[in-house]
Design a protein around this motif. Structure first.
Motif, PDB file in Angstrom:
ATOM      1  N   MET A   1      24.286  42.648  38.733  1.00  0.00           N
ATOM      2  CA  MET A   1      24.996  42.349  37.492  1.00  0.00           C
ATOM      3  C   MET A   1      23.959  42.087  36.399  1.00  0.00           C
ATOM      4  SD  MET A   1      28.320  41.867  37.165  1.00  0.00           S
ATOM      5  CE  MET A   1      29.304  41.688  35.754  1.00  0.00           C
ATOM      6  N   VAL A   2      24.171  42.673  35.248  1.00  0.00           N
ATOM      7  CA  VAL A   2      23.295  42.404  34.109  1.00  0.00           C
ATOM      8  C   VAL A   2      24.124  41.594  33.120  1.00  0.00           C
ATOM      9  CG1 VAL A   2      21.845  43.433  32.324  1.00  0.00           C
ATOM     10  CG2 VAL A   2      22.170  44.628  34.499  1.00  0.00           C
ATOM     11  N   ALA A   3      23.741  40.328  32.958  1.00  0.00           N
ATOM     12  CA  ALA A   3      24.598  39.429  32.185  1.00  0.00           C
ATOM     13  C   ALA A   3      23.922  39.036  30.889  1.00  0.00           C
ATOM     14  CB  ALA A   3      24.880  38.177  33.012  1.00  0.00           C
ATOM     15  N   ASN A   4      24.648  39.117  29.800  1.00  0.00           N
ATOM     16  CA  ASN A   4      24.056  38.587  28.570  1.00  0.00           C
ATOM     17  C   ASN A   4      25.017  37.695  27.811  1.00  0.00           C
ATOM     18  OD1 ASN A   4      25.462  40.854  27.749  1.00  0.00           O
ATOM     19  ND2 ASN A   4      24.180  41.163  25.957  1.00  0.00           N
ATOM     20  N   ASP A   5      24.394  36.760  27.119  1.00  0.00           N
ATOM     21  CA  ASP A   5      25.140  35.812  26.303  1.00  0.00           C
ATOM     22  C   ASP A   5      25.271  36.433  24.913  1.00  0.00           C
ATOM     23  OD1 ASP A   5      26.011  33.767  24.745  1.00  0.00           O
ATOM     24  OD2 ASP A   5      24.661  32.246  25.590  1.00  0.00           O
ATOM     25  N   VAL A   6      26.478  36.935  24.602  1.00  0.00           N
ATOM     26  CA  VAL A   6      26.635  37.654  23.331  1.00  0.00           C
ATOM     27  C   VAL A   6      26.682  36.717  22.119  1.00  0.00           C
ATOM     28  CG1 VAL A   6      27.635  39.814  24.157  1.00  0.00           C
ATOM     29  CG2 VAL A   6      29.136  37.849  23.797  1.00  0.00           C
ATOM     30  N   THR A   7      26.620  35.403  22.374  1.00  0.00           N
ATOM     31  CA  THR A   7      26.580  34.479  21.226  1.00  0.00           C
ATOM     32  C   THR A   7      25.150  34.309  20.696  1.00  0.00           C
ATOM     33  OG1 THR A   7      26.298  32.529  22.619  1.00  0.00           O
ATOM     34  CG2 THR A   7      28.575  33.160  22.091  1.00  0.00           C
ATOM     35  N   VAL A   8      24.142  34.760  21.492  1.00  0.00           N
ATOM     36  CA  VAL A   8      22.750  34.643  21.030  1.00  0.00           C
ATOM     37  C   VAL A   8      22.511  35.666  19.916  1.00  0.00           C
ATOM     38  CG1 VAL A   8      20.323  34.922  21.724  1.00  0.00           C
ATOM     39  CG2 VAL A   8      21.950  33.861  23.292  1.00  0.00           C
ATOM     40  N   PRO A   9      21.981  35.239  18.734  1.00  0.00           N
ATOM     41  CA  PRO A   9      21.757  36.194  17.651  1.00  0.00           C
ATOM     42  C   PRO A   9      20.787  37.295  18.083  1.00  0.00           C
ATOM     43  CG  PRO A   9      21.398  33.923  16.901  1.00  0.00           C
ATOM     44  CD  PRO A   9      21.578  33.864  18.378  1.00  0.00           C
TER      45      PRO A   9
END
Ligand code: C5P
Length: 404
Positions: A353-361
């Motif tokens: 799984m490649v997970a990213n926090d889309v709230t990070v600018p």
């Protein structure tokens, strides 16, 4: 930008085709990548493109036929020095005459001699009149070269300088740059593998002119596809509707619109795939009854939409995958990134799984860079950088996990 694309040594051989006028642009683009560019012209090319323009843009004086075996500049034996120096040799445009000369092993011009002397990979872009290109003699010469390991890139279809319409155009600079990158790629560890990637958003139409979608641009999915191609994989991409997002050269693109279309396309290609990358932002809901005519606003103060759930393609693939198949999911999260991603991985039967926090600018939808956690069943790492760099880090982990 992957660092191995920068600061490379590139020998451009320009031969007698009208498309030679596009080569100053190629030289300039390569210089912007901090590459060192040496240029050699045949006599025919000299009358079609200015050696001075090429010298100015490459930052070095271009080599001409007069420099071949000449004591003016020839004391260095330029065709040998250039052949040894180059990390890749590009022949663009490649005339029928040069293809013939190279197939025969002829060495009576500076270009032919350099091509015969080099041990670097050679990428050849034939460009000429369609009848000359299709002539059995030209085709045979190109086949001989391809069999010897030269990469022959087909010309494009379109209007030709001679007034004909047909196959014979030199591809655009972007495509040539992609082929140069492919030739320079340091790893081919996905050679022989079939990689299926889903990318971009889906659109769920409510009526003929309105749809529900999301801001995905497909950049991350295409970066996964492109970096797999650089590593030697055969790649197919099921692509939702996206704006133009860079080169798709080398990738088998199948365009789809809705989640249901994407699902059907994935299922059709599943038997072929060794590895499936689910990078698309698939719409979770669709309108069960897309209406034939535009929904009118008159006499409607409010509009209530009733939606039904789309199939979860990743879960369907995960539930039915062969033991030898590897399945990678992407998770755009806004909180508890790793915990949520691990739970999704287990629920959908994914291997990574490649997970990213889309709230990070600067991360997530539409951005050029990304910061992600790459999570496998027994490993976890962080990757940060351009989407291409992040994609390459994912493949690095795949190669060391799945393929080791
Ligand atoms: O939307 P969600 O966070 O569940 O997405 C996680 C993964 O599942 C992604 O890889 C996405 O492409 C995939 N997915 C899918 N079909 C859906 C929803 C998500 O394949 N309907």
């Amino acid at each position: 930008m992957l660092d191995w694309k920068r600061s490379r040594k590139i020998l451009l051989c320009v031969t007698g085709g009208i498309a030679a006028y596009k080569i100053p642009d190629l030289a300039s683009r390569l210089r912007k990548l901090d590459c060192e560019v040496e240029i050699v012209l045949t006599k025919g090319a000299e009358s079609l493109v200015s050696p001075l323009a090429l010298s100015t843009l490459s930052g070095r004086r271009a080599w001409l036929q007069d420099d071949f075996l000449s004591d003016k500049r020839g004391f260095e034996i330029p065709h040998i020095r250039l052949a040894d120096w180059a990390e890749v040799v590009v022949v663009a445009p490649c005339s029928a005459e040069t293809a013939f000369g190279l197939a025969q092993g002829r060495a009576d011009s500076i270009v032919e001699a350099a091509l015969l002397a080099t041990r670097a990979p050679v990428v050849l872009f034939p460009a000429m009149n369609v009848h000359m290109f299709e002539h059995p003699a030209t085709q045979q010469n190109l086949r001989i070269l391809a069999e010897r390991g030269v990469r022959v890139v087909d010309p494009e279809f379109g209007s030709l300088a001679c007034g004909y319409e047909g196959k014979g155009r030199l591809p655009e600079t972007d495509l040539i740059l992609e082929e140069i990158a492919y030739a320079l790629s340091p790893r081919r560890d996905l050679a022989g593998r079939h990689v299926l990637v889903t990318a971009g958003p889906t659109r769920e139409y409510l009526d003929p002119v309105r749809f529900i979608s999301n801001p995905s641009t497909g950049k991350m999915g295409l970066a996964m596809a492109r970096t797999a191609w650089y590593r030697g994989a055969e790649v197919r991409v099921i692509l939702g509707p996206t704006p133009p997002i860079g080169s798709t050269h080398g990738l088998g693109i199948q365009n789809v619109v809705s989640a249901l279309e994407m699902r059907d396309a994935v299922m059709e290609n599943l038997g072929w795939a060794d590895c499936v990358v689910k990078a698309a932002a698939v719409g979770d809901y669709r309108s069960p009854n897309r209406v034939e005519h535009k929904i009118k606003r008159e006499k409607k103060d409010t509009l209530t939409l009733s939606l039904e759930q789309n199939p979860d393609i990743a879960a369907e693939v995960g539930g039915n995958k062969r033991v030898d198949q590897f399945l990678i999911g992407f998770a755009a999260e806004t909180d508890d990134v790793v915990k949520n991603a691990r739970a999704k991985m287990a629920r959908k039967g994914l291997d990574m799984m490649v997970a990213n926090d889309v709230t990070v600018p600067g991360c997530g939808f539409g951005a050029d860079s990304n910061t992600v956690r790459i999570i496998s069943r027994d490993d976890e790492t962080q990757a940060s950088g351009s989407k291409e760099e992040v994609a390459d880090a994912v493949w690095e982990m795949v190669v060391h996990g799945w393929l080791s």
